[in-house]
Design a protein around this motif. Structure first.
Motif, short mmCIF file in Angstrom:
data_model
loop_
_atom_site.label_atom_id
_atom_site.label_comp_id
_atom_site.label_asym_id
_atom_site.label_seq_id
_atom_site.Cartn_x
_atom_site.Cartn_y
_atom_site.Cartn_z
N HIS A 96 -85.21 -14.73 -2.24
CA HIS A 96 -84.60 -14.34 -3.50
C HIS A 96 -85.64 -13.78 -4.46
O HIS A 96 -85.39 -12.78 -5.14
CB HIS A 96 -83.91 -15.56 -4.12
CG HIS A 96 -83.34 -15.28 -5.47
ND1 HIS A 96 -82.22 -14.50 -5.65
CD2 HIS A 96 -83.75 -15.67 -6.72
CE1 HIS A 96 -81.93 -14.42 -6.94
NE2 HIS A 96 -82.85 -15.12 -7.61
N ILE A 165 -77.01 -6.39 -17.82
CA ILE A 165 -76.38 -7.41 -16.98
C ILE A 165 -77.25 -8.65 -16.86
O ILE A 165 -76.78 -9.79 -16.91
CB ILE A 165 -76.07 -6.82 -15.58
CG1 ILE A 165 -75.01 -5.73 -15.71
CG2 ILE A 165 -75.60 -7.91 -14.62
CD1 ILE A 165 -74.75 -4.98 -14.40
N ALA A 166 -78.58 -8.45 -16.71
CA ALA A 166 -79.49 -9.59 -16.61
C ALA A 166 -79.50 -10.40 -17.89
O ALA A 166 -79.53 -11.63 -17.87
CB ALA A 166 -80.90 -9.11 -16.28
N LEU A 168 -77.02 -10.66 -20.07
CA LEU A 168 -75.76 -11.39 -20.17
C LEU A 168 -75.74 -12.58 -19.21
O LEU A 168 -75.25 -13.66 -19.56
CB LEU A 168 -74.59 -10.44 -19.86
CG LEU A 168 -74.36 -9.32 -20.88
CD1 LEU A 168 -73.23 -8.40 -20.42
CD2 LEU A 168 -74.03 -9.91 -22.25
N ARG A 169 -76.29 -12.40 -18.02
CA ARG A 169 -76.31 -13.51 -17.06
C ARG A 169 -77.20 -14.65 -17.54
O ARG A 169 -76.83 -15.83 -17.46
CB ARG A 169 -76.79 -13.01 -15.69
CG ARG A 169 -76.76 -14.10 -14.62
CD ARG A 169 -77.36 -13.62 -13.32
NE ARG A 169 -76.60 -12.50 -12.75
CZ ARG A 169 -77.07 -11.26 -12.65
NH1 ARG A 169 -78.30 -10.98 -13.09
NH2 ARG A 169 -76.34 -10.30 -12.13
N ASN A 170 -78.37 -14.32 -18.08
CA ASN A 170 -79.26 -15.36 -18.59
C ASN A 170 -78.67 -16.06 -19.80
O ASN A 170 -78.84 -17.26 -19.99
CB ASN A 170 -80.63 -14.76 -18.94
CG ASN A 170 -81.37 -14.26 -17.74
OD1 ASN A 170 -81.16 -14.74 -16.62
ND2 ASN A 170 -82.24 -13.27 -17.93
N SER A 172 -75.49 -16.58 -20.35
CA SER A 172 -74.39 -17.45 -19.95
C SER A 172 -74.86 -18.70 -19.24
O SER A 172 -74.23 -19.75 -19.30
CB SER A 172 -73.42 -16.68 -19.06
OG SER A 172 -74.08 -16.25 -17.87
N THR A 173 -76.00 -18.61 -18.52
CA THR A 173 -76.48 -19.77 -17.77
C THR A 173 -77.44 -20.64 -18.54
O THR A 173 -77.68 -21.78 -18.15
CB THR A 173 -77.20 -19.30 -16.49
OG1 THR A 173 -78.26 -18.40 -16.84
CG2 THR A 173 -76.22 -18.58 -15.57
N SER A 174 -78.03 -20.13 -19.62
CA SER A 174 -78.99 -20.94 -20.38
C SER A 174 -78.26 -22.00 -21.16
O SER A 174 -77.15 -21.79 -21.67
CB SER A 174 -79.79 -20.04 -21.33
OG SER A 174 -78.92 -19.41 -22.25
#
Length: 273
Positions: A96, A165-166, A168-170, A172-174
Motif C-alpha cells: 500500500h 479527494i485525498a 476529503l478522505r483524510n 472524514s477519517t480523522s
C-alpha cells in the motif's frame, strides 16, 4: 525503576507538574494560607524555588505516581504491539505504501514533463515556420506541441482532483480533537487524578506555605510531608542536678589511688629458723 523507592518524575510528566504549580500560584489569592504571595516572595520566585525542589515535592506523592505510571504502561502495552505489527516492516503495509508513493510521483511529474515537451515542440515548430520555405515537419512539431499542452492541462486537472479527494478522505477519517483526559480509560484517569490531588495537597501547597513563612530557609530543609518512619524525640530531657544556691561550680576533686607498695621484707636474715 525500583518499585520500593520513589520514582523520579518522567520527562513526559514534568509539563503536568509545572501546570499544577502554575495553577496553584495563579489561584493563590483564593487561599488564606497563601495570601502573602507578593509581599515577601512573588509568584516568579516561588515558581523557581518549586522547580528547583521538584524531586522533593514529587516524592510526597510517590505512591500515587507509581500507581499512575503502572496503569499507563499497561494501557500502552497493547497499543505499541499493534503499531509494531502494522509498521513499515510488515508485509501488509508495504504494498500500500509503495503504491501510494508511485502514484504521488506520477501525479507530480506528469504535468512537469508534459509541459516541458509542449514548450520545446511549440517553440521549435514556430521557429521552423519562420524559415522560407518552412520545413515539412514544422507543422508536425507544432501539432505535437499542442498535444503535449493538452496533456499538461489534463494532468494538472487530475492532480488537483486527486488532492481534493485525498483531503476529503483524510477529513472524514480523522478523529476530532478531544480532551486528553477523556481519551484515557477510567482506571488510568482516576489514577492520574489521584496523583494530581496528592501532588497539590501534600507537596506543592505545603512547600509554598513553608517558603512564604521562612523565605531564607534552604529548599532542602522544607520537607512538605514528614516521613512516617522518623523516630520521635523523647518528651523529657535530662534533669539538671546543679542548684543555683550551690554557688559557682569549683574544680572537681581528684582521687589518687592508694599506695599498695609491698612491705620491705629485708634480706635472708628474717627467714624463720
Amino acid at each position: 525503576m525500583h518499585m520500593n523507592s520513589a520514582p523520579h518524575l518522567l520527562a513526559e510528566d514534568r509539563p503536568e507538574y509545572e501546570r499544577i504549580l502554575d495553577d496553584a500560584l495563579r489561584h493563590a489569592h483564593e487561599r488564606p494560607d497563601l495570601a502573602a504571595v507578593g509581599e515577601r516572595l512573588n509568584a516568579v520566585q516561588l515558581r523557581t524555588m518549586a522547580l528547583d525542589a521538584t524531586e522533593l515535592i514529587t516524592s510526597t506523592a510517590a505512591t500515587e505516581y507509581r500507581h499512575y505510571v503502572r496503569a499507563r504502561e499497561e494501557l500502552r502495552g497493547p497499543a505499541e504491539e499493534a503499531d509494531q505489527d502494522t509498521g513499515p516492516g510488515s508485509g501488509t503495509a508495504r504494498p500500500h505504501q509503495s503504491g501510494a508513493g508511485a502514484g504521488a510521483v506520477v501525479t507530480v511529474l506528469a504535468p512537469v514533463l508534459a509541459g516541458t515537451a509542449a514548450f520545446i515542440f511549440l517553440l521549435a515548430g514556430y521557429l521552423l515556420r519562420l524559415l522560407d520555405p518552412p520545413p515539412s515537419f514544422a507543422s508536425a512539431m507544432v501539432s505535437a506541441g499542442w498535444f503535449f499542452a493538452a496533456v499538461t492541462a489534463a494532468a494538472i486537472l487530475v492532480a488537483a482532483a486527486g488532492l481534493l479527494i485525498a483531503a476529503l478522505r483524510n477529513g472524514s477519517t480523522s478523529q476530532p480533537v478531544e480532551d486528553p483526559e477523556e481519551e484515557l480509560p477510567e482506571d488510568v484517569a482516576r489514577a492520574r487524578e489521584a496523583w494530581r490531588h496528592a501532588l497539590l495537597e501534600r507537596g506543592i501547597l505545603p512547600f509554598l506555605r513553608d517558603a512564604l513563612a521562612d523565605p531564607e530557609a534552604a529548599p532542602a530543609s522544607r520537607t512538605p510531608l514528614r516521613s512516617a518512619n522518623r523516630i520521635p524525640k523523647i518528651g523529657y530531657s535530662r534533669p539538671d542536678f546543679s542548684s543555683p544556691d550551690d554557688g559557682p561550680a569549683g574544680p572537681r576533686p581528684t582521687f589518687t589511688s592508694p599506695d599498695f607498695t609491698s612491705p620491705d621484707f629485708g634480706g635472708p636474715e628474717h627467714e624463720l629458723d
